[in-house]
Design a protein around this motif. Structure first.
Motif, mmCIF file in Angstrom:
data_model
loop_
_atom_site.group_PDB
_atom_site.id
_atom_site.type_symbol
_atom_site.label_atom_id
_atom_site.label_comp_id
_atom_site.label_asym_id
_atom_site.label_seq_id
_atom_site.Cartn_x
_atom_site.Cartn_y
_atom_site.Cartn_z
ATOM 1 N N ALA A 133 96.828 -50.405 83.786
ATOM 2 C CA ALA A 133 96.206 -50.114 82.626
ATOM 3 C C ALA A 133 96.656 -49.637 81.391
ATOM 4 C CB ALA A 133 94.621 -51.182 82.665
ATOM 5 N N LEU A 134 96.729 -47.871 81.780
ATOM 6 C CA LEU A 134 96.613 -47.512 80.783
ATOM 7 C C LEU A 134 97.890 -47.325 80.427
ATOM 8 C CD1 LEU A 134 93.299 -45.251 81.102
ATOM 9 C CD2 LEU A 134 93.896 -47.037 79.393
ATOM 10 N N THR A 135 98.747 -46.219 81.982
ATOM 11 C CA THR A 135 99.803 -45.548 81.921
ATOM 12 C C THR A 135 101.134 -46.454 81.973
ATOM 13 O OG1 THR A 135 100.099 -45.348 83.682
ATOM 14 C CG2 THR A 135 99.327 -43.550 82.569
ATOM 15 N N GLN A 156 85.593 -51.365 77.712
ATOM 16 C CA GLN A 156 84.551 -50.978 76.723
ATOM 17 C C GLN A 156 83.815 -50.008 77.578
ATOM 18 O OE1 GLN A 156 83.577 -51.566 73.544
ATOM 19 N NE2 GLN A 156 82.008 -50.100 73.682
ATOM 20 N N PRO A 157 83.131 -48.788 77.634
ATOM 21 C CA PRO A 157 82.464 -48.374 78.492
ATOM 22 C C PRO A 157 80.605 -48.445 78.532
ATOM 23 C CG PRO A 157 84.218 -46.883 77.059
ATOM 24 C CD PRO A 157 84.166 -47.708 76.341
ATOM 25 N N LEU A 158 80.946 -49.054 79.700
ATOM 26 C CA LEU A 158 79.385 -48.326 80.103
ATOM 27 C C LEU A 158 78.155 -48.334 79.439
ATOM 28 C CD1 LEU A 158 79.403 -48.747 83.728
ATOM 29 C CD2 LEU A 158 79.324 -50.802 82.873
ATOM 30 N N SER A 159 78.555 -46.336 78.655
ATOM 31 C CA SER A 159 77.919 -45.890 77.834
ATOM 32 C C SER A 159 77.831 -46.172 76.143
ATOM 33 C CB SER A 159 78.425 -44.272 78.020
ATOM 34 O OG SER A 159 79.713 -44.376 77.089
ATOM 35 N N ASN A 195 91.696 -42.674 84.103
ATOM 36 C CA ASN A 195 90.417 -43.213 83.244
ATOM 37 C C ASN A 195 89.898 -41.570 83.225
ATOM 38 O OD1 ASN A 195 87.997 -44.584 83.567
ATOM 39 N ND2 ASN A 195 87.992 -44.417 85.642
ATOM 40 N N PHE A 196 89.795 -40.593 83.941
ATOM 41 C CA PHE A 196 89.383 -39.021 83.541
ATOM 42 C C PHE A 196 89.588 -39.000 82.187
ATOM 43 C CE2 PHE A 196 89.118 -34.880 83.611
ATOM 44 C CZ PHE A 196 87.389 -34.342 83.740
ATOM 45 N N MET A 197 90.811 -38.665 82.180
ATOM 46 C CA MET A 197 91.022 -37.976 80.352
ATOM 47 C C MET A 197 90.817 -39.513 79.593
ATOM 48 S SD MET A 197 95.291 -36.595 80.761
ATOM 49 C CE MET A 197 95.372 -38.443 81.610
ATOM 50 N N LYS A 198 90.310 -40.669 79.940
ATOM 51 C CA LYS A 198 89.666 -41.938 78.631
ATOM 52 C C LYS A 198 88.868 -40.860 78.173
ATOM 53 C CE LYS A 198 89.637 -46.437 77.881
ATOM 54 N NZ LYS A 198 87.898 -47.178 78.581
ATOM 55 N N GLY A 199 87.488 -40.758 79.668
ATOM 56 C CA GLY A 199 86.803 -40.556 79.043
ATOM 57 C C GLY A 199 85.780 -42.166 79.226
ATOM 58 N N SER A 200 84.748 -41.740 77.482
ATOM 59 C CA SER A 200 84.421 -43.210 76.934
ATOM 60 C C SER A 200 84.917 -43.419 75.831
ATOM 61 C CB SER A 200 82.976 -42.183 76.504
ATOM 62 O OG SER A 200 82.700 -41.671 75.718
ATOM 63 N N LEU A 201 86.459 -43.244 75.535
ATOM 64 C CA LEU A 201 86.818 -43.869 74.205
ATOM 65 C C LEU A 201 87.283 -45.247 75.084
ATOM 66 C CD1 LEU A 201 89.338 -41.499 73.936
ATOM 67 C CD2 LEU A 201 87.435 -41.565 72.303
ATOM 68 N N PHE A 246 91.848 -45.037 72.773
ATOM 69 C CA PHE A 246 92.683 -43.820 74.024
ATOM 70 C C PHE A 246 94.084 -44.647 73.494
ATOM 71 C CE2 PHE A 246 94.842 -42.765 77.835
ATOM 72 C CZ PHE A 246 94.470 -41.589 77.877
ATOM 73 N N VAL A 247 94.460 -45.506 73.376
ATOM 74 C CA VAL A 247 96.146 -46.030 73.035
ATOM 75 C C VAL A 247 96.051 -45.466 71.680
ATOM 76 C CG1 VAL A 247 97.610 -47.512 72.705
ATOM 77 C CG2 VAL A 247 96.098 -47.525 74.226
ATOM 78 N N ALA A 248 94.939 -45.634 71.044
ATOM 79 C CA ALA A 248 95.702 -45.206 69.336
ATOM 80 C C ALA A 248 95.415 -43.586 69.297
ATOM 81 C CB ALA A 248 94.594 -44.920 68.352
ATOM 82 N N LEU A 249 95.173 -43.034 70.387
ATOM 83 C CA LEU A 249 94.921 -41.168 70.430
ATOM 84 C C LEU A 249 96.487 -40.780 71.359
ATOM 85 C CD1 LEU A 249 93.324 -38.105 70.216
ATOM 86 C CD2 LEU A 249 92.247 -38.703 72.435
ATOM 87 N N CYS A 250 96.783 -41.056 72.449
ATOM 88 C CA CYS A 250 98.135 -41.009 73.388
ATOM 89 C C CYS A 250 99.312 -40.934 72.116
ATOM 90 C CB CYS A 250 97.870 -41.900 74.165
ATOM 91 S SG CYS A 250 96.870 -41.565 75.459
#
Length: 120
Positions: free
Chosen positions: A24-26, A41-44, A62-68, A73-77
């Protein structure tokens, strides 16, 4: 501690089919060895484990996305890609400028080839 609802195997299979076996991300192909369940929407940050908040991703993504969130995450990429493109354009422009100077005789050895001495 509250008990979180679990996503069933059938729901995961349906989600995998819905995503076309793509992250879904890449957008890259996912396999059972590389798949990870991600929360949009992260559980945290108050997200739930409901199926509508889940997506299948590559473990590394998913590891790179972390708690974003997905949008963050898409905006950061996009920001990283834009900065990389700016740097590539600057580097390309610098090479063009260096070639043009060399062609006109303004390279490193300008004085030697123009007959000028360093003392003048």
């Amino acid at each position: 501690m509250r008990k979180r609802p679990r996503v069933s195997r059938q729901q995961l299979d349906a989600l995998l089919h819905e995503q076309g076996s793509r992250c879904a991300l890449t957008g890259l192909q996912i396999t059972p060895q590389t798949v990870s369940l991600d929360h949009v929407q992260p559980l945290s940050r108050g997200g739930s484990t409901d199926l509508h908040n889940c997506q299948l991703t590559l473990r590394t993504a998913n590891f790179m996305k972390g708690s974003l969130t997905h949008e963050e995450f898409v905006a950061l990429c996009r920001a990283v890609i834009a900065e990389d493109n700016r740097q590539k354009r600057r580097k390309k422009a610098a090479k063009r400028t260096a070639r043009a100077r060399k062609k006109r005789g303004f390279g490193k050895n300008f004085r030697r080839f123009s007959g000028q001495s360093r003392r003048s």
